[in-house]
Design a protein around this motif. Structure first.
Motif, PDB file in Angstrom:
ATOM      1  N   UNK A   5      23.082 -25.592  -6.965  1.00  0.00           N
ATOM      2  CA  UNK A   5      23.597 -26.335  -5.814  1.00  0.00           C
ATOM      3  C   UNK A   5      24.056 -27.732  -6.217  1.00  0.00           C
ATOM      4  N   UNK A   6      23.277 -28.387  -7.064  1.00  0.00           N
ATOM      5  CA  UNK A   6      23.639 -29.736  -7.499  1.00  0.00           C
ATOM      6  C   UNK A   6      24.946 -29.733  -8.291  1.00  0.00           C
ATOM      7  N   UNK A   7      25.057 -28.811  -9.238  1.00  0.00           N
ATOM      8  CA  UNK A   7      26.262 -28.753 -10.068  1.00  0.00           C
ATOM      9  C   UNK A   7      27.498 -28.483  -9.215  1.00  0.00           C
ATOM     10  N   UNK A   8      27.378 -27.545  -8.287  1.00  0.00           N
ATOM     11  CA  UNK A   8      28.508 -27.237  -7.422  1.00  0.00           C
ATOM     12  C   UNK A   8      28.896 -28.409  -6.539  1.00  0.00           C
ATOM     13  N   UNK A   9      27.886 -29.087  -5.974  1.00  0.00           N
ATOM     14  CA  UNK A   9      28.157 -30.213  -5.079  1.00  0.00           C
ATOM     15  C   UNK A   9      28.762 -31.396  -5.836  1.00  0.00           C
ATOM     16  N   UNK A  10      28.204 -31.701  -7.004  1.00  0.00           N
ATOM     17  CA  UNK A  10      28.734 -32.814  -7.801  1.00  0.00           C
ATOM     18  C   UNK A  10      30.194 -32.559  -8.192  1.00  0.00           C
ATOM     19  N   UNK A  58      38.305 -30.501 -15.681  1.00  0.00           N
ATOM     20  CA  UNK A  58      37.454 -30.584 -16.867  1.00  0.00           C
ATOM     21  C   UNK A  58      36.443 -31.719 -16.723  1.00  0.00           C
ATOM     22  N   UNK A  59      36.919 -32.867 -16.254  1.00  0.00           N
ATOM     23  CA  UNK A  59      36.044 -34.030 -16.084  1.00  0.00           C
ATOM     24  C   UNK A  59      34.942 -33.743 -15.066  1.00  0.00           C
ATOM     25  N   UNK A  60      35.312 -33.149 -13.943  1.00  0.00           N
ATOM     26  CA  UNK A  60      34.333 -32.867 -12.890  1.00  0.00           C
ATOM     27  C   UNK A  60      33.268 -31.893 -13.366  1.00  0.00           C
ATOM     28  N   UNK A  61      33.679 -30.865 -14.085  1.00  0.00           N
ATOM     29  CA  UNK A  61      32.720 -29.871 -14.579  1.00  0.00           C
ATOM     30  C   UNK A  61      31.745 -30.504 -15.564  1.00  0.00           C
ATOM     31  N   UNK A  62      32.268 -31.275 -16.508  1.00  0.00           N
ATOM     32  CA  UNK A  62      31.411 -31.887 -17.523  1.00  0.00           C
ATOM     33  C   UNK A  62      30.415 -32.866 -16.900  1.00  0.00           C
ATOM     34  N   UNK A  63      30.907 -33.732 -16.015  1.00  0.00           N
ATOM     35  CA  UNK A  63      30.021 -34.719 -15.378  1.00  0.00           C
ATOM     36  C   UNK A  63      28.979 -34.016 -14.516  1.00  0.00           C
ATOM     37  N   UNK A  64      29.403 -33.015 -13.755  1.00  0.00           N
ATOM     38  CA  UNK A  64      28.475 -32.299 -12.879  1.00  0.00           C
ATOM     39  C   UNK A  64      27.396 -31.583 -13.682  1.00  0.00           C
ATOM     40  N   UNK A  65      27.793 -30.947 -14.770  1.00  0.00           N
ATOM     41  CA  UNK A  65      26.829 -30.197 -15.579  1.00  0.00           C
ATOM     42  C   UNK A  65      25.778 -31.123 -16.190  1.00  0.00           C
ATOM     43  N   UNK A  66      26.228 -32.182 -16.841  1.00  0.00           N
ATOM     44  CA  UNK A  66      25.274 -33.070 -17.507  1.00  0.00           C
ATOM     45  C   UNK A  66      24.458 -33.883 -16.497  1.00  0.00           C
ATOM     46  N   UNK A  67      25.067 -34.285 -15.390  1.00  0.00           N
ATOM     47  CA  UNK A  67      24.324 -35.021 -14.360  1.00  0.00           C
ATOM     48  C   UNK A  67      23.217 -34.159 -13.771  1.00  0.00           C
ATOM     49  N   UNK A  68      23.527 -32.897 -13.548  1.00  0.00           N
ATOM     50  CA  UNK A  68      22.523 -31.975 -13.007  1.00  0.00           C
ATOM     51  C   UNK A  68      21.323 -31.860 -13.939  1.00  0.00           C
ATOM     52  N   UNK A  69      21.587 -31.766 -15.226  1.00  0.00           N
ATOM     53  CA  UNK A  69      20.491 -31.629 -16.186  1.00  0.00           C
ATOM     54  C   UNK A  69      19.703 -32.926 -16.344  1.00  0.00           C
ATOM     55  N   UNK A 230      28.928 -22.216 -14.064  1.00  0.00           N
ATOM     56  CA  UNK A 230      29.875 -21.523 -13.187  1.00  0.00           C
ATOM     57  C   UNK A 230      29.958 -22.206 -11.826  1.00  0.00           C
ATOM     58  N   UNK A 231      28.822 -22.697 -11.342  1.00  0.00           N
ATOM     59  CA  UNK A 231      28.817 -23.419 -10.068  1.00  0.00           C
ATOM     60  C   UNK A 231      29.647 -24.692 -10.169  1.00  0.00           C
ATOM     61  N   UNK A 232      29.519 -25.388 -11.300  1.00  0.00           N
ATOM     62  CA  UNK A 232      30.336 -26.575 -11.510  1.00  0.00           C
ATOM     63  C   UNK A 232      31.817 -26.245 -11.541  1.00  0.00           C
TER      64      UNK A 232
END
Length: 267
Positions: A5-10, A58-69, A230-232
Motif C-alpha cells: 500500500x505504501x509503495x503504491x501510494x507513494x 522511473x523516478x516515482x518507482x525508485x523513490x517509492x520503493x526505497x522510501x517504503x523500505x 509492482x505496486x510502485x
C-alpha cells in the motif's frame, strides 16, 4: 502487506503531482514530440507535445520503493534491485533515443541496431547477475531450471538461460514500445499488468515454501518484495495516466516504454 500500500501510494502521488512539473520543464526546453511529415494527418496535432515522460515513472518507482523500505525497516531484495536496474538501464537507452530526436528535430534517434544492442547488453547483465546472489536457501533471483507453474528437474544451463532472458526482455520492451502509439494505451495496459503481478506475488508469498509446509508450495525468491515493486509501478503508471490519457499532455516516449517493458519482463 502495508509495504504494498505504501509503495503504491507513494508512487501514485509522486507521478500524479510530479508529471505537471515535468511537463512544464520539458515544454520550456522545447523537448516536444517530433512527428514525421509523411505520417497520418491525425498525428500531426501531437507535434510539440512534451515527451520523455518515462523519467517521472522511473523516478516515482525508485523513490517509492526505497522510501517504503526505509519506513518499514525491511531489507531490500536482490530480485527487486535487479528489476530496478534493468528498468532504469533500458530507460536510459530510451532516453538517449528520445533526446536525439528532439535535439535533431527529426523522428530518428538511435538506430534500430543501437537500441537492440543496448537492450541485449543490459538484459544480458541482468541475466548474468540474476543467476547469482543466492539466499540462505540457495535460491538465486533467477532459476536455471525449465519451469511451467513450478520449476522442473530440467536444468537449462547459464548460457541458455541468459540467451532466453535476452530474447524475452528485448521482445517485451519492444512490444511495449510498439503499443505506445495511442494516448494512454501502453500506460493503461501496464497498470493492469502490474496489478496482476501484485496478486501473483502475494499468492506466491502466501503459498511459498518459506511460509507454508506443503508439498505443493512454491519455491520462489522474494515474491512479496516483487509485489511491492509492482505496486510502485502500478501507482506510478496510474498517476502518469491522468496526464497521458487522450488528449495526452505528455508522452512517456521510449524512455518510458523501454523501461516498462524491462520491468514487465524482469518481474
Amino acid at each position: 502487506m502495508i509495504e504494498i500500500l505504501l509503495a503504491g501510494a507513494f508512487a501514485l502521488g509522486i507521478s500524479l503531482f510530479g508529471t505537471p512539473v515535468l511537463i512544464r520543464g520539458l515544454a520550456a526546453r522545447g523537448y516536444g514530440q517530433v512527428i514525421r511529415d509523411d505520417g497520418p494527418q491525425s498525428h500531426h496535432v501531437k507535434r510539440g507535445t512534451p515527451t520523455m515522460g518515462g523519467i517521472i515513472i522511473i523516478f516515482a518507482v525508485a523513490v517509492a520503493y526505497f522510501s517504503t523500505h526505509i519506513i518499514t525497516q525491511v531489507s531490500v531484495s536482490a530480485s527487486a534491485l535487479l528489476v530496478l536496474g534493468l528498468m532504469t538501464s533500458l530507460g536510459v537507452v530510451g532516453f538517449l533515443d528520445d533526446y536525439l530526436k528532439v535535439a535533431r528535430k527529426k523522428s530518428l534517434g538511435l538506430t534500430g541496431r543501437q537500441k537492440i544492442l543496448g537492450q541485449v547488453l543490459f538484459s544480458g547483465i541482468f541475466g548474468f547477475f540474476g543467476l547469482r546472489f543466492p539466499d540462505e536457501s540457495g535460491l538465486a533471483p533467477l532459476s536455471s531450471q525449465l519451469s511451467t507453474v513450478r520449476d522442473t528437474s530440467i536444468a537449462l544451463g547459464t548460457v541458455v538461460v541468459i540467451i532466453w532472458i535476452i530474447l524475452m526482455v528485448t521482445a517485451t520492451s519492444n512490444g511495449v514500445n510498439l503499443t505506445d502509439g495511442l494516448d494512454g494505451l501502453a500506460t493503461g495496459a501496464a497498470v493492469m499488468t502490474f496489478l496482476a503481478f501484485i496478486l501473483i506475488g502475494v499468492w506466491e508469498f502466501r503459498q511459498g515454501c518459506a511460509t507454508l509446509n506443503s508439498p505443493n508450495c512454491y519455491v520462489v525468491r522474494d515474491p512479496l518484495d516483487l509485489a511491492v515493486l509492482s505496486a510502485g509501478l502500478a501507482g506510478a503508471c496510474t498517476g502518469f495516466l491522468w496526464w497521458n490519457a487522450s488528449p495526452a499532455k505528455i508522452f512517456m516516449g521510449d524512455t518510458g516504454s523501454l523501461a516498462l517493458g524491462g520491468a514487465l519482463a524482469g518481474i
